[in-house]
Design a protein around this motif. Structure first.
Motif, PDB file in Angstrom:
ATOM      1  N   VAL A  41       0.847  -1.204   0.000  1.00  0.00           N
ATOM      2  CA  VAL A  41       0.000   0.000   0.000  1.00  0.00           C
ATOM      3  C   VAL A  41       0.877   1.246   0.000  1.00  0.00           C
ATOM      4  O   VAL A  41       0.630   2.191  -0.776  1.00  0.00           O
ATOM      5  CB  VAL A  41      -0.983  -0.006   1.191  1.00  0.00           C
ATOM      6  N   ILE A  42       1.891   1.274   0.831  1.00  0.00           N
ATOM      7  CA  ILE A  42       2.800   2.431   0.863  1.00  0.00           C
ATOM      8  C   ILE A  42       3.500   2.588  -0.486  1.00  0.00           C
ATOM      9  O   ILE A  42       3.574   3.693  -1.029  1.00  0.00           O
ATOM     10  CB  ILE A  42       3.817   2.298   2.013  1.00  0.00           C
ATOM     11  N   TYR A  43       3.984   1.490  -1.039  1.00  0.00           N
ATOM     12  CA  TYR A  43       4.641   1.523  -2.354  1.00  0.00           C
ATOM     13  C   TYR A  43       3.702   2.100  -3.409  1.00  0.00           C
ATOM     14  O   TYR A  43       4.093   2.971  -4.193  1.00  0.00           O
ATOM     15  CB  TYR A  43       5.088   0.114  -2.746  1.00  0.00           C
ATOM     16  N   ALA A  44       2.471   1.616  -3.437  1.00  0.00           N
ATOM     17  CA  ALA A  44       1.500   2.082  -4.434  1.00  0.00           C
ATOM     18  C   ALA A  44       1.221   3.573  -4.276  1.00  0.00           C
ATOM     19  O   ALA A  44       1.123   4.302  -5.273  1.00  0.00           O
ATOM     20  CB  ALA A  44       0.203   1.288  -4.324  1.00  0.00           C
ATOM     21  N   LEU A  45       1.107   4.034  -3.047  1.00  0.00           N
ATOM     22  CA  LEU A  45       0.834   5.458  -2.804  1.00  0.00           C
ATOM     23  C   LEU A  45       2.027   6.335  -3.157  1.00  0.00           C
ATOM     24  O   LEU A  45       1.875   7.410  -3.741  1.00  0.00           O
ATOM     25  CB  LEU A  45       0.419   5.677  -1.350  1.00  0.00           C
ATOM     26  N   ALA A  51      -1.862  -0.131  -9.567  1.00  0.00           N
ATOM     27  CA  ALA A  51      -2.123  -1.514  -9.960  1.00  0.00           C
ATOM     28  C   ALA A  51      -1.525  -2.493  -8.943  1.00  0.00           C
ATOM     29  O   ALA A  51      -2.019  -3.618  -8.801  1.00  0.00           O
ATOM     30  CB  ALA A  51      -1.565  -1.792 -11.349  1.00  0.00           C
ATOM     31  N   ALA A  52      -0.506  -2.060  -8.225  1.00  0.00           N
ATOM     32  CA  ALA A  52       0.097  -2.910  -7.190  1.00  0.00           C
ATOM     33  C   ALA A  52      -0.911  -3.265  -6.103  1.00  0.00           C
ATOM     34  O   ALA A  52      -0.771  -4.297  -5.434  1.00  0.00           O
ATOM     35  CB  ALA A  52       1.320  -2.227  -6.581  1.00  0.00           C
ATOM     36  N   LEU A  53      -1.938  -2.441  -5.950  1.00  0.00           N
ATOM     37  CA  LEU A  53      -2.951  -2.708  -4.928  1.00  0.00           C
ATOM     38  C   LEU A  53      -3.728  -3.995  -5.225  1.00  0.00           C
ATOM     39  O   LEU A  53      -4.339  -4.557  -4.321  1.00  0.00           O
ATOM     40  CB  LEU A  53      -3.906  -1.523  -4.802  1.00  0.00           C
TER      41      LEU A  53
END
Length: 103
Positions: A41-45, A51-53
């Motif tokens: 989630v942190i990476y995606a934000l 799309a990582a979510l």
């Protein structure tokens, strides 16, 4: 007639949830899955790669369910109590991080 316990609140459910997670390896699998979910989630934000979510449920449930099927030898509470179970995952993580539950 069903032998499934009935819960009218999360506070009634949580002790049952903890009983279903008595195996320390199962709890560790939940811990790893939950921490990886937070990381994704942190990476995606941060990267705006939303799309990582899509990996979040695969990672979260994948680690947890492997813990149940391989180590706890029971059926995950998610199948009968999906909302309470999801809440239990995060409360148990908090309890592990604060030392209330050993893992």
């Amino acid at each position: 007639m069903s032998n499934d316990p009935k819960f009218s609140s999360f506070s009634e459910f949580y002790p049952y949830y903890l009983e279903e997670h008595s195996n320390p390896v199962c709890r560790r699998m939940h811990y790893i899955g939950s921490m990886l979910v937070i990381a994704v989630v942190i990476y995606a934000l941060v990267t705006a790669k939303f799309a990582a979510l899509l990996l979040v449920p695969v990672i979260g449930y994948g680690f947890a369910w492997l813990g149940h099927f391989l180590f706890e030898k029971n059926r995950p509470a998610t199948f009968k109590y999906p909302l309470y179970s999801l809440m239990g995952d995060w409360v148990m993580l908090k309890d592990m991080l604060t030392g209330r539950i050993r893992f």
